[in-house]
Enzyme design. Structure first.
Site, PDB file in Angstrom:
ATOM      1  N   GLY A 183       0.639  -1.487   0.106  1.00 18.19           N
ATOM      2  CA  GLY A 183      -0.337  -0.046   0.428  1.00 18.19           C
ATOM      3  C   GLY A 183       0.563   1.381  -0.048  1.00 18.19           C
ATOM      4  O   GLY A 183       1.256   1.842  -1.071  1.00 18.19           O
ATOM      5  N   GLY A 185       3.596   1.440   1.854  1.00 19.55           N
ATOM      6  CA  GLY A 185       4.781   1.064   2.209  1.00 19.55           C
ATOM      7  C   GLY A 185       5.556   1.833   2.859  1.00 19.55           C
ATOM      8  O   GLY A 185       6.596   2.225   3.108  1.00 19.55           O
ATOM      9  N   THR A 186       4.396   1.851   4.272  1.00 27.22           N
ATOM     10  CA  THR A 186       4.841   2.827   5.122  1.00 27.22           C
ATOM     11  C   THR A 186       5.648   1.516   6.951  1.00 27.22           C
ATOM     12  O   THR A 186       5.563   2.662   7.826  1.00 27.22           O
ATOM     13  CB  THR A 186       4.340   3.526   5.677  1.00 27.22           C
ATOM     14  OG1 THR A 186       2.764   3.499   6.080  1.00 27.22           O
ATOM     15  CG2 THR A 186       4.182   5.265   4.960  1.00 27.22           C
ATOM     16  N   SER A 251       1.562   8.654   9.412  1.00 26.62           N
ATOM     17  CA  SER A 251       1.929   8.022   8.622  1.00 26.62           C
ATOM     18  C   SER A 251       0.699   9.062   7.113  1.00 26.62           C
ATOM     19  O   SER A 251       0.629   8.561   6.362  1.00 26.62           O
ATOM     20  CB  SER A 251       2.258   6.573   8.088  1.00 26.62           C
ATOM     21  OG  SER A 251       0.519   6.102   8.159  1.00 26.62           O
ATOM     22  N   THR A 256      -1.935   3.660   3.110  1.00 26.93           N
ATOM     23  CA  THR A 256      -3.047   3.694   2.799  1.00 26.93           C
ATOM     24  C   THR A 256      -4.636   2.644   3.675  1.00 26.93           C
ATOM     25  O   THR A 256      -4.268   1.900   3.986  1.00 26.93           O
ATOM     26  CB  THR A 256      -2.806   2.626   1.107  1.00 26.93           C
ATOM     27  OG1 THR A 256      -3.082   1.568   1.518  1.00 26.93           O
ATOM     28  CG2 THR A 256      -1.886   3.512   0.683  1.00 26.93           C
ATOM     29  N   THR A 263      -2.586  -3.738   9.748  1.00 30.42           N
ATOM     30  CA  THR A 263      -2.298  -3.487  10.482  1.00 30.42           C
ATOM     31  C   THR A 263      -3.247  -3.487  11.321  1.00 30.42           C
ATOM     32  O   THR A 263      -2.268  -3.067  12.917  1.00 30.42           O
ATOM     33  CB  THR A 263      -1.494  -2.809  10.221  1.00 30.42           C
ATOM     34  OG1 THR A 263      -2.039  -1.800   9.907  1.00 30.42           O
ATOM     35  CG2 THR A 263      -0.166  -3.066   9.126  1.00 30.42           C
ATOM     36  N   GLU A 315      -2.039  -8.715   8.269  1.00 35.35           N
ATOM     37  CA  GLU A 315      -0.643  -8.075   7.564  1.00 35.35           C
ATOM     38  C   GLU A 315      -0.640  -8.855   6.482  1.00 35.35           C
ATOM     39  O   GLU A 315       0.085  -9.183   6.285  1.00 35.35           O
ATOM     40  CB  GLU A 315       0.195  -8.860   8.718  1.00 35.35           C
ATOM     41  CG  GLU A 315       0.376  -7.408  10.299  1.00 35.35           C
ATOM     42  CD  GLU A 315       1.146  -7.553  10.954  1.00 35.35           C
ATOM     43  OE1 GLU A 315       2.000  -7.660  10.930  1.00 35.35           O
ATOM     44  OE2 GLU A 315       0.850  -7.502  11.823  1.00 35.35           O
ATOM     45  N   GLY A 316      -1.640  -8.802   5.460  1.00 32.08           N
ATOM     46  CA  GLY A 316      -0.892  -9.072   4.031  1.00 32.08           C
ATOM     47  C   GLY A 316      -1.281 -10.699   4.379  1.00 32.08           C
ATOM     48  O   GLY A 316      -0.403 -10.948   3.139  1.00 32.08           O
ATOM     49  N   TYR A 525       4.472   5.502  23.013  1.00 31.46           N
ATOM     50  CA  TYR A 525       5.355   5.679  22.303  1.00 31.46           C
ATOM     51  C   TYR A 525       6.210   6.381  22.396  1.00 31.46           C
ATOM     52  O   TYR A 525       6.602   6.888  22.705  1.00 31.46           O
ATOM     53  CB  TYR A 525       4.221   6.737  21.413  1.00 31.46           C
ATOM     54  CG  TYR A 525       4.950   6.806  19.186  1.00 31.46           C
ATOM     55  CD1 TYR A 525       4.260   5.619  18.257  1.00 31.46           C
ATOM     56  CD2 TYR A 525       6.175   7.226  19.680  1.00 31.46           C
ATOM     57  CE1 TYR A 525       4.016   5.652  17.621  1.00 31.46           C
ATOM     58  CE2 TYR A 525       6.105   6.629  17.852  1.00 31.46           C
ATOM     59  CZ  TYR A 525       5.005   6.136  17.124  1.00 31.46           C
ATOM     60  OH  TYR A 525       5.812   6.162  15.455  1.00 31.46           O
TER      61      TYR A 525
END
Lengths: 614, 733
Positions: A183, A185-186, A251, A256, A263, A315-316, A525
């Site tokens: 998608g 790519g992040t 991001s 996307t 995710t 996750e694909g 975080y």
């Protein structure tokens, strides 16, 4: 307008009927040759980077951001002081790879012939392939700058619709070819990395050309979007119709919708709009067994375990998310930043806990620790106005002298309010009142706004750090309220300690922020950076330290991940996190939906790989 | 000449439990005296330089500074970085408001129907009773007074500096637990004094509640950082919850280092006792629950050249009342001021990171699914805590700097002939030549250093000079005649509650035990060596296979596990280590896999086996006692008193000559050691009280095994001791 929506509802996502949105979607925000617009070996736009200008001051190039073209006079000294770096010590990135530097493609000839016959758009170009060989995990960026890749996708394909995705998946299934959906790519979990042991041909299925808004339903406040559309694009296009989605992960310029679903992403303004799992009404996923989807856009159903949750966070590994019906909201009348300073981190956490208890959180509320607060101050742009710097001095004196704040302990919470004017006013009042009970003082809009800008620029700053031998990364977790402060202290301590154990002379930069509030806990975080001079294998050192930090997180009662996911870097903790039985359940879903392991990116767990047909 | 021992003047009353009051009461008087006395008498420092190796002297080094100036000096110790500063009273408030106390109160009220208000009041009372009140005022006052008082009686206080810098840094980053050895009441004040002197934060200290009842003293101790724990609170859930939360609150917030004594109480016999885990596991829980990143544990070995309580301990160990003193308190204090108590050594060992220690063995994430207030230790955590406790004790022992007097005591206690008269007797009657003694001391010092002991041995002096110095310090126990002979001083007859013990026997026992206290201080160095020596010297064969040696070594370790600190998992390592050491020093001769007995029975092994012999003899008598008295069940008290009576009778009849075996602590350890070996078993009597059951077969096996290693009365004597037994015991049992 109403007419067109009626029409779009009837066509059920097959065609985009709305002329304006169809025009704007002719070119999505991401071109096929992404490397023309984006850096090939770093974060974000090619025209935007932090550089040292001739006066040896840090400056942001380009015109895309509010800080673009501005000088940040304090940043260089902050870097020098915190990392013991020397501007003479530079580690320039290697020149762009040529075809010879990259692994030659594995070609499955019958597949390639079928693909060419089908007319689906694709490329064997080495730079196209390289761009899809990685996300933005530290070791991937490092490989681009100073290393190499063992395995990259062998072919990139750009389907433009769900139908084309189905064709692709059928072909791949037929010829036993691996598909890795790509998608924005992040990814920061090495989720996009090609398994080095994979001998089959690997196709990177780039969803960026599926970026249409298929329909928009003002009555039900839903919209059907293709999965390749980026966050920024969604907001721009919805805004032109008076709506928003409200999902803003850090991001969101590049990531996307499909990636968010894959995710279990979380957005900064989830307090109003919800996380991705709250936003989706319907998800269509193309699997090797066909299309997985629900039958209606009903807001909630009881029909056995919710299959959306099998896809959310997959996750694909199960298929390609192609279309998503999401909830949308009318654009808020008013948006306002704000900030509160607290005498110490613990006070800040107590305040956030109280805000969560009262459920009065504004759209976003984040608490950054002292280290990040100081860092944020270092990002102040050059101040040409004497009056302004005079005022800044007075503010500082007021806090430290009058209010007794310790500059080495204080921290700041940044706020975003959204809603009608009245609502925002009421929210502000309530939040500042609550903060007051914990010693918090309102510290102005500008501090808050800068805090959020920092989020979008942090990855650019990382690239500059790499130039001077500083490596940096972030990781996150979620944890019950009573353990938040201890977690922050312990993990930062563990980071410093592990660095020391590796023989690093200088303390690392270890910092954290509480970014999300929930009824039962919070998301924390961490930013972590250190100078790599003297380390023989900095990336390995980093990975060991992060691994120790994750152990510490779990020991403190935190989770394996709040929103980044498992990818490949956190596979080893999955069983501990969801039990052996849990892993078996996931395995059996995988076996049913993808018996040949076509979606073989190797995320989450190691799938039992069938004997290759090749 | 019968001379009263100065330290005895500290302790007016018999009972050990009350003696604390007197020590501190005397300190108050000392204060009074100090304040009106003009200036202090500074001693010659010849044997006590300002600095030796890593040790620094802290009592005298402020030559330009007055005591007032020193005690009021700017004192800025490092502070824990996440500590939110609070007053001592706030600790109590936080404890009462903590989830665990609220939860416990509700739970108890549900269980037995008592009202929440009543339980809350009870909790409040407990917290009030417990709470410390640490303040710099009291610390500075103590710093001032103790400087004056101690300089009168101590030559020097040495503190090793090698770990101090690191420790100061650690105090900023992590909560710290100070775990000193505990062999004198002085430890408590000394630790705070040392911390103040070396710029460490002054600790809060877990103290036994018996101190608390003393008027004035209790509150003074609170102000110097003590908080009080009842000795017994077994099943009182509320008390337990408050105690653990109080300790944890201090650890979590890192208000100050927490100091407590792992052994639970003073080791009167001067050798480490088995650890009590309550306080340690409570203090470590914040780490297990992820409330702190790490906790550092600092083993500290404290040693005194001469104990203030030496005679008191001897009496306590025998379980007899100490004779009353008639002179007034003030006079006593004046007398104490003229005493010479030599040096004190405070040795900080390397701080142990609990995180590093537990890293491999403990998974803390098991606590993730329970609310934090619910106390739970995993099996691994309990095991690791136990192991850490043992390691800390071993580290304390390792750190302790022994006094040359320990060597002298060990030698004086040695018996020259089995069954014959020992040096102790000789030295009372005819004395021992200084030169002879010096030679022995020198030899023992070499052995000690070969096996890893640390001793205070000032450089540049002859052994004789050092010997004379230590004899002077202990002039209450020994005297040196004009002919350069050392004599042991006489002790008054001592009356015992136990009718079986006659006053003369007890007097000898007091003298022996007083020496044994100092001998005991060095036993840990030789504990493995001694066991091997016992097996070798006791052997009737020409050679012993390593396998047999190891078996017997194991047997002794198991049997003596309550008297000495061993790491059970290290038995093989210790065995191989000590054999290697003994081979290097020619203490044993090994051929192939056998020890050759004849060349291995030499000065070293004989000396060492004799040093440990009394322990085995006491165990043996205890076995005999149980074997000759046929009873269905025993109370531990009856076993110990009965055995003590039997021992006294045998000593009177000349069948035994180790008077130290009359020690009640030794006998209590023996019972527990035999329980550990399975020769006695614990059970619950019909009325629910715990009782002990002797197992004749196992007992006689143990007795036979012991008899094969050390000299015990032979079978011919059997008739005699059965007769002896019949008389005094029938009345009691």
């Amino acid at each position: 307008m109403l007419n067109s929506i009626e029409k779009s509802r009837k066509c059920h996502g097959k065609v985009d009927c709305h002329s304006t949105s169809s025009q704007s979607s002719v070119t999505g925000s991401l071109p096929k040759r992404r490397q023309d617009l984006l850096k090939w070996n770093g974060w974000g736009y090619k025209d935007t980077e932090f550089i040292l200008n001739e006066k040896l001051q840090v400056e942001l190039t380009g015109t895309r951001y509010k800080l673009s073209g501005m000088v940040l006079p304090l940043l260089k000294d902050w870097m020098l002081n915190n990392f013991n770096v020397n501007l003479d010590y530079v580690r320039p990135a290697q020149p762009e790879f040529s075809a010879a530097d990259l692994p030659s493609p594995v070609i499955n000839k019958p597949f390639l012939e079928d693909l060419q016959t089908s007319g689906l758009e694709h490329s064997l170009d080495c730079h196209d392939r390289l761009f899809r060989a990685h996300g933005h995990t530290l070791n991937e960026i490092w490989a681009l700058r100073e290393g190499s890749f063992n395995r990259i996708p062998d072919l990139v394909a750009w389907p433009t619709s769900q139908v084309e995705v189905m064709q692709m998946v059928q072909l791949a299934n037929k010829h036993n070819v691996v598909i890795i959906p790509f998608g924005g790519g992040t990814s920061v979990t090495q989720a996009l990395e090609c398994p080095s042991t994979e001998t089959r041909m690997i196709i990177s299925l780039d969803t960026s050309q599926m970026h249409k808004i298929l329909w928009l339903d003002e009555e039900n406040l839903t919209a059907c979007l293709e999965s390749g559309v980026t966050g920024k694009e969604i907001e721009q296009r919805l805004a032109s119709r008076g709506f928003c989605l409200g999902h803003e992960p850090d991001s969101y310029e590049f990531s996307t919708l499909g990636g968010w679903v894959a995710t279990r992403a979380s957005g900064m303004k989830k307090n109003i709009y919800g996380n991705i799992e709250d936003l989706v009404v319907l998800v269509r996923t193309v699997t090797t067994r066909g299309l997985l989807e629900k039958s209606c856009n009903a807001p909630r159903t009881s029909s056995g375990p919710d299959l959306h949750h099998a896809i959310l966070g997959s996750e694909g590994t199960l298929g390609v998310v192609t279309e998503v019906v999401v909830k949308i909201r009318p654009l808020p009348e008013c948006q306002k930043y704000g900030s509160v300073v607290f005498p110490c981190f613990q006070d800040g956490v107590s305040c956030l806990r109280e805000v969560a208890r009262q459920r009065c959180a504004p759209a976003s509320i984040r608490l950054v620790d002292n280290e990040q607060f100081v860092f944020g101050q270092a990002l102040k742009p050059e101040n040409n106005s004497l009056v302004q710097s005079f005022l800044d001095g007075i503010k500082k004196a007021y806090l430290t002298r009058w209010k007794g704040f310790d500059i080495n302990k204080m921290c700041v919470a940044t706020l975003v309010f959204e809603g009608t004017l009245k609502e925002v006013e009421a929210q502000e009042k309530r939040v500042y009142e609550t903060a007051g009970k914990f010693g918090g003082l309102p510290a102005g809009e500008e501090n808050g706004e800068r805090g959020y800008f920092l989020t979008y620029l942090i990855a650019y700053i990382r690239d500059m750090g790499l130039q001077y031998g500083i490596i940096a990364e972030s990781f996150e977790t979620s944890i019950p309220w009573d353990r938040v402060t201890d977690l922050c202290h312990n993990v930062k301590d563990r980071l410093r300690r592990e660095c020391k154990a590796m023989g690093m002379q200088h303390e690392p930069f270890a910092s954290c922020r509480v970014t999300q509030l929930y009824d039962a806990g919070a998301c924390v975080y961490f930013y972590f950076a250190f100078c790599i001079r003297g380390l023989s294998d900095p990336v390995k050192a980093y990975e060991e330290i992060e691994s120790a930090a994750r152990d510490e997180i779990l020991a403190c009662g935190g989770s394996i991940s709040h929103h980044h996911g498992i990818g490949k870097i956190r596979k080893k903790w999955l069983k501990q996190s969801i039990s052996g039985v849990g892993v078996d359940v996931l395995q059996s879903i995988k076996r049913t939906l993808d018996p040949q392991n076509i979606f073989g990116n190797g995320n989450l767990f190691d799938a039992a790989v069938p004997i290759s047909k090749l | 000449m019968i001379r009263a021992i100065p330290s005895s003047k500290f302790f007016l009353h018999v009972c050990a439990k009350q003696s604390a009051g007197w020590v501190l009461g005397d300190f108050c008087r000392l204060v009074a005296l100090q304040l009106c006395s003009s200036g202090s008498i500074r001693r010659a420092m010849s044997f006590s330089p300002k600095r030796k190796g890593t040790y620094e002297e802290i009592l005298h080094h402020r030559s330009q500074q007055s005591d007032v100036g020193w005690s009021l000096r700017s004192y800025t110790p490092p502070q824990y970085r996440y500590c939110s500063p609070r007053r001592p009273i706030d600790v109590g408030t936080a404890v009462l408001a903590s989830p665990i106390i609220r939860h416990t109160v509700l739970q108890l009220s549900e269980e037995d129907g008592s009202s929440v208000e009543r339980l809350e009041q009870e909790a409040e009372a407990i917290v009030k009773e417990m709470g410390h009140d640490l303040g710099m005022g009291a610390i500075r006052l103590f710093a001032f007074v103790l400087s004056k008082a101690w300089r009168r009686i101590y030559k020097a206080i040495y503190v090793n500096s090698e770990h101090l810098t690191k420790l100061q840094g650690l105090c900023k980053d992590y909560p710290v637990l100070l775990l000193p050895s505990h062999r004198s009441y002085m430890d408590f004040l000394l630790m705070s004094y040392v911390c103040f002197a070396v710029n460490l934060p002054v600790p809060v200290i877990t103290a036994g509640a018996d101190f608390m009842s003393m008027k004035g003293v209790g509150s003074l101790l609170r102000k110097s950082g003590a908080f009080f724990i009842r000795r017994q609170f077994g099943s009182d859930k509320l008390y337990w919850a408050i105690f653990t939360e109080y300790v944890q609150s201090l650890v979590r917030n890192g208000d100050a280092p927490v100091e407590f004594f792992l052994e639970g109480t003073r080791s009167r016999a001067q050798k480490s006792m088995g650890p009590k885990l309550g306080c340690l596991s409570a203090a470590l829980e914040p780490y297990f629950k992820g409330e702190v990143a790490d906790i550092y544990v600092v083993p500290i070995g404290i040693s005194y050249d001469r104990l203030l309580e030496e005679t008191l301990y001897a009496y306590e160990l025998l379980g007899v009342p100490k004779p009353k003193e008639s002179t007034s308190g003030l006079l006593k204090a004046r007398h104490v001021l003229s005493g010479d108590y030599g040096n004190i050594h405070v040795s900080f060992n390397a701080p142990i990171s609990v995180h590093e220690y537990f890293r491999a063995g403990v998974d803390r994430s098991v606590h993730a699914t329970l609310p934090r207030y619910m106390s739970s230790h995993s099996v691994e955590e309990v095991a690791c805590t136990q192991s850490l406790a043992v390691d800390v004790l071993l580290q304390q022992q390792k750190a302790i700097v022994l006094s040359p007097w320990s060597l002298v005591a060990a030698i004086l206690l040695q018996h020259s002939q089995p069954g014959g008269m020992g040096v102790a007797e000789r030295s009372q009657l005819e004395g021992v030549g200084v030169a002879e003694l010096a030679e022995e001391v020198h030899w023992l010092k070499l052995q000690l250093e070969n096996f890893g002991g640390r001793i205070n041995w000032p450089g540049g002096y002859t052994t004789e000079a050092i010997l004379m110095d230590t004899l002077t310090v202990h002039s209450d126990l020994v005297s040196v005649s004009n002919e350069n002979r050392v004599y042991l001083k006489h002790v008054d007859d001592v009356k015992s509650k136990n009718a079986a013990l006659d006053p003369v026997t007890m007097a000898t026992a007091v003298r022996h035990l007083t020496l044994a206290l100092y001998r005991n201080q060095l036993l840990h160095v030789f504990q493995n060596l001694g066991l091997v020596a016992l097996v070798v010297t006791g052997s009737q064969e020409n050679e012993i296979s390593l396998e047999d040696l190891y078996k017997k070594f194991m047997f002794l370790r198991n049997l003596l596990c309550k008297d000495f600190i061993f790491r059970p998992c290290d038995v093989e390592k210790d065995f191989n280590g000590v054999l290697l050491g003994m081979k290097h020093t020619n203490a044993i001769v090994q051929e192939n896999n056998h020890i050759l007995v004849a060349p291995s029975v030499n000065k070293c092994t004989v000396f060492m086996s004799r040093m440990f012999e009394p322990f085995l003899v006491a165990y043996w008598v205890l076995c005999q006692f149980l074997l000759t008295h046929n009873r269905a069940s025993w109370k531990i008290r009856d076993i110990i008193e009965g055995t003590q009576g039997l021992e006294a009778a045998m000593l009177n009849h000349g069948m035994l000559h180790h008077y130290e075996i009359l020690s009640l602590e030794l006998l209590s350890n023996a019972v527990n050691g035999l329980i550990h070996c399975g020769a006695i078993c614990r059970e619950k009597a019909a009325n629910g009280n715990p009782s002990l059951l002797a197992k004749p077969f196992e007992l006689s096996k143990v007795a036979t095994e012991i008899a094969s290693m050390v000299t015990v009365p032979t079978c011919d004597d059997a008739a005699a001791y059965v007769k002896i037994l019949a008389v005094p015991l029938s009345a009691k049992l």
